[in-house]
Design an enzyme around this catalytic site. Structure first.
Site, short mmCIF file in Angstrom:
data_model
loop_
_atom_site.label_atom_id
_atom_site.label_comp_id
_atom_site.label_asym_id
_atom_site.label_seq_id
_atom_site.Cartn_x
_atom_site.Cartn_y
_atom_site.Cartn_z
N TYR A 1 -0.53 7.35 3.27
CA TYR A 1 -0.01 6.17 4.45
C TYR A 1 1.42 6.53 3.95
O TYR A 1 2.01 7.23 3.52
CB TYR A 1 -0.66 5.28 4.15
N HIS B 1 1.09 -1.12 0.34
CA HIS B 1 0.09 0.10 -0.08
C HIS B 1 0.68 1.25 -0.31
O HIS B 1 1.50 1.80 1.25
CB HIS B 1 -0.99 0.24 0.99
N HIS C 1 -2.65 7.12 -0.91
CA HIS C 1 -3.67 7.68 0.56
C HIS C 1 -3.39 8.01 1.10
O HIS C 1 -4.07 8.68 2.07
CB HIS C 1 -5.03 6.27 0.34
#
Length: 371
Positions: A193, A188, A191
């Site tokens: 993060y 990931h 977004h």
């Protein structure tokens, strides 16, 4: 034949890679359902993910699954930083496989966006929004730099030693994902993060080897990718989710994503999912398929490399998904919010696109639903 329901194999450095029965991907969607707050998935996660596997998805991804306790978005997220969590994933993975779906895990670290109240109606109605207070079990958050851009508690800038330790957390999580039987990891990097926080000049204000230039801002991400690829079996593909564009001048832009995607393809990443934004207020486009051009830009740059590039975001209709693929804008589609309403989205799409009723990708127990 429908392009959406054409099988595809994902490249891996060794072996045949990963075969998918179709090109529909269940996007990672946080469930905020670990009521015990121990990161261990349970019956809800089996029911939720299992329904989507029985509903015909070719590849089913878990929600953002934390590589360390402090990496959780909320205290009700799943994790894979210990063996108890990994063991709990085994039965879920086995069930996904029994339904003909490949099992993917999205490994994540929320960085400065961690330690927030779960995004559930009961939390919001009780006034619990933003950073979890110390009284309710909140924890210190970490990031590349101190920032107030998220409107949350200010994260502490990570030391170089903590950065190196974080890379080891990703490696340990990858090893546990292998032990649990997952077929593919998605790193990931979207977004807002932790990895995205290092990539974006909006949140990375460091003046050492991990900040400043493009080379330095991408260093942490490259170290994570390289270390996970080395720890992850060579016969299994490795993927990544990007925020392709911050949609802000001076931020991480699609040109940066294209450049970085080509670089990490050489490190052994072969699956790319293109979302966007997540840092600060949203300034991007909207509407059906608004992020598809980001996927197209990466797909074009990776043409001929055997990469699998998926588009995500406001893709809801079967004909829309089919059009994205037949016009070569992407190689697959990730379905998120639409599947929260319709867990059998692939079955419905297959019927709408003229797939023969005997070939609908549904659970065998639902054979009477053929039409």
């Amino acid at each position: 034949m429908s392009k959406l329901f054409e099988p595809v194999s994902l490249w891996a450095p060794q072996g045949p890679g990963l075969h998918l029965r179709n090109r529909t991907v269940l996007a990672p969607m946080c469930q905020y359902s670990v009521n015990a707050k121990d990161g261990v998935p349970h019956a809800w996660h089996l029911a939720h993910l299992g329904a989507r596997a029985g509903g015909g998805f070719g590849l089913v991804f878990t929600e953002a699954t934390a590589v360390s306790p402090e990496g959780r978005i909320s205290d009700q997220d799943t994790g894979i930083w210990n063996d108890a969590q990994a063991g709990a994933w085994v039965g879920i993975v086995d069930f996904l496989h029994s339904q003909g779906a490949a099992a993917g895990i999205q490994l994540a670290h929320a960085g400065g966006k961690a330690s927030t109240y779960a995004w559930l109606p009961e939390q919001a109605s009780s006034g619990h929004r933003g950073s979890i207070t110390a009284e309710h079990g909140g924890w210190e958050t970490l990031g590349p730099s101190e920032t107030t851009i998220f409107g949350l508690d200010t994260p502490r800038a990570m030391s170089v030693g903590e950065i190196h330790a974080s890379v080891r957390d990703w490696v340990d999580a990858a090893k546990r994902a292998e032990a649990a039987g997952f077929d593919i990891i998605q790193i990931h990097a979207a977004h807002g993060y932790l990895i995205h926080q290092f990539l974006s000049p909006l949140t990375n204000k460091r003046d050492d080897a991990y900040g400043g230039s493009y080379e330095n801002r991408t260093r942490y991400a490259r170290e994570v990718v390289a270390a996970v690829r080395e720890a992850w079996p060579a016969h299994k593909p490795l993927g990544i989710r990007f925020s392709g564009d911050d949609w802000v001048d001076g931020g991480w832009r699609i040109e940066d994503t294209v450049r970085f995607a080509t670089e990490i393809r050489d490190l052994g990443v072969s699956a790319f999912d293109l979302s966007s934004a997540g840092i600060g207020a949203y300034h991007g486009p909207s509407g059906p398929g608004f992020q598809v051009p980001l996927a197209t830009a990466v797909r074009t740059a990776l043409e001929g490399t055997g990469s699998f590039v998926t588009a995500v975001g406001a893709i809801t209709e079967p004909a829309q998904a089919e059009q994205i693929l037949v016009t070569h804008q992407a190689d697959g589609v990730s379905i998120g919010r639409a599947e929260l309403i319709q867990p059998n989205w692939p079955v419905v799409a297959a019927a709408a696109l003229g797939v023969h009723r005997d070939e609908l990708p549904r659970a065998a127990q639902y054979w009477r639903a053929a039409w």
